[in-house]
Design an enzyme around this catalytic site. Structure first.
Site, PDB file in Angstrom:
ATOM      1  N   CYS A 140       0.821  -1.216   0.000  1.00 44.01           N
ATOM      2  CA  CYS A 140       0.000   0.000   0.000  1.00 44.01           C
ATOM      3  C   CYS A 140       0.852   1.262   0.000  1.00 44.01           C
ATOM      4  O   CYS A 140       0.599   2.204  -0.763  1.00 44.01           O
ATOM      5  CB  CYS A 140      -0.935  -0.002   1.194  1.00 44.01           C
ATOM      6  N   HIS A 220      -2.250   5.256   6.743  1.00 41.68           N
ATOM      7  CA  HIS A 220      -0.880   5.742   6.859  1.00 41.68           C
ATOM      8  C   HIS A 220      -0.850   7.209   6.428  1.00 41.68           C
ATOM      9  O   HIS A 220      -1.723   7.665   5.674  1.00 41.68           O
ATOM     10  CB  HIS A 220       0.067   4.979   5.933  1.00 41.68           C
TER      11      HIS A 220
END
Length: 341
Positions: A140, A220
């Site tokens: 990711c 994140h």
């Protein structure tokens, strides 16, 4: 129709299955679980044939009201392409099975580049994936980095990248991970693995990355600095981002300044599971100093951004759609991805 099996129906696997099932040129022929549980019940509700790794556990599934279509090995034999979404390190052991039946296979970013010998990102190297037997969709974080770096490099040239990843401690449903009350350097050493991972897709990019884990589950956050080869303006960069279908731009007018608010926004937009498939770039953070120093913050949804990339990778490996632009357009339309602006 491309017959797709998802080996590992977890955080990523269940999303890949749903994304594949709505594509006009693909179908899910099966998903796998190792034991009965909530996700197995979801697979049943979705109508996905359920296969199990250890057929001796079939009775446990039957007792739980879950019909078993067969073993993972039987599922693989029925597929054109297998998406291996098993936990990191497990997928390596499945390679021999894919080779045995001469099946195409895609691993996710939890596995090493060397396992497939090719790491994929739709925006960067789609054409190199056409017809391959094996590929790995990068993680990711690497996916988010590759998208924005490739875009900027293609127009202005990128001399060097410095990026810090502030990473979530665990996914929302993961009760076994942490930290609970700490900021953990992960790793303590610099660079982190993310830089070399970007270079597995964009080998010419000079990049240094660092990372830490914090007590959150939602997303994140990246802080990125790119040293450009040619001068740019903030306005030029913003226009480039707006033209990219997998780069979202979070404007000041939304009032969003956090991952929590961004996740709430995608949920309110009625995105499936509130997923953010695109990078969430904060417009106010984007600055260009002295003409060649580009800075920005971007949010990356760890459960979601690789999903659309995996669908494109399936299509590339199948070989009928020859360009990234065409595949990205098909995938985005099918899942309902219109980048936030």
């Amino acid at each position: 129709m491309i017959k797709v099996a998802v080996n590992g129906y977890g955080t990523i696997g269940k999303r890949v299955a749903d994304a594949v099932s709505c594509q006009p040129d693909m179908e899910i022929i099966g998903v796998s679980k190792t034991k009965p549980g909530a996700e197995a019940y979801v697979a049943k509700e979705r109508g996905y044939p359920l296969y199990i790794a250890d057929i001796s556990k079939k009775d446990a599934f039957i007792k739980a009201g879950l019909e078993v279509a067969g073993s993972v090995e039987e599922m693989i034999q029925k597929a054109d392409i297998v998406v291996d979404a098993t936990p990191g390190g497990v997928g390596e052991g499945n390679k021999a099975l894919y080779e045995k039946y001469q099946k195409k296979a895609i691993w996710e970013g939890g596995e090493e580049h060397e396992l497939a010998g090719f790491s994929f990102n739709s925006s960067c190297n789609y054409d190199q994936a056409i017809g391959r037997q094996f590929a790995r969709v990068v993680s990711c974080n690497t996916t988010g980095l590759c998208r924005i770096i490739k875009l900027i490099d293609s127009v202005f040239g990128v001399k060097k990248v410095r990026a810090t990843m502030v990473r979530r401690g665990g996914d929302p449903g993961d009760i076994k991970r942490g930290p609970i009350d700490a900021i953990v350097l992960n790793p303590v050493t610099i660079p982190s693995h993310h830089g070399p991972d970007v270079q597995s897709v964009l080998p010419h990019i000079s990049i240094v990355t660092s990372a830490m884990i914090v007590p959150t589950t939602l997303m994140h956050m990246h802080f990125i600095n790119m040293e450009l080869k040619n001068p740019a303006t903030k306005e030029q960069v913003i226009e480039l981002i707006k033209a990219h279908s997998r780069l979202g731009l979070i404007e000041k007018s939304t009032g969003i300044t956090s991952t929590a608010e961004l996740k709430e926004f995608t949920s309110d937009l009625l995105r499936p599971r509130g997923d953010l498939w695109e990078n969430g770039i904060f417009a106010d953070s984007l600055s260009v100093l002295d003409g060649t120093d580009l800075y920005l913050f971007q949010a990356i949804h760890q459960e979601a951004d690789v999903v659309v990339e995996t669908v494109d990778c399936i299509r590339a490996m199948a070989g009928d759609v020859k360009t990234a632009m065409e595949s990205i357009s098909i995938t985005n339309k099918a899942v309902g991805l219109t980048a936030i602006r």
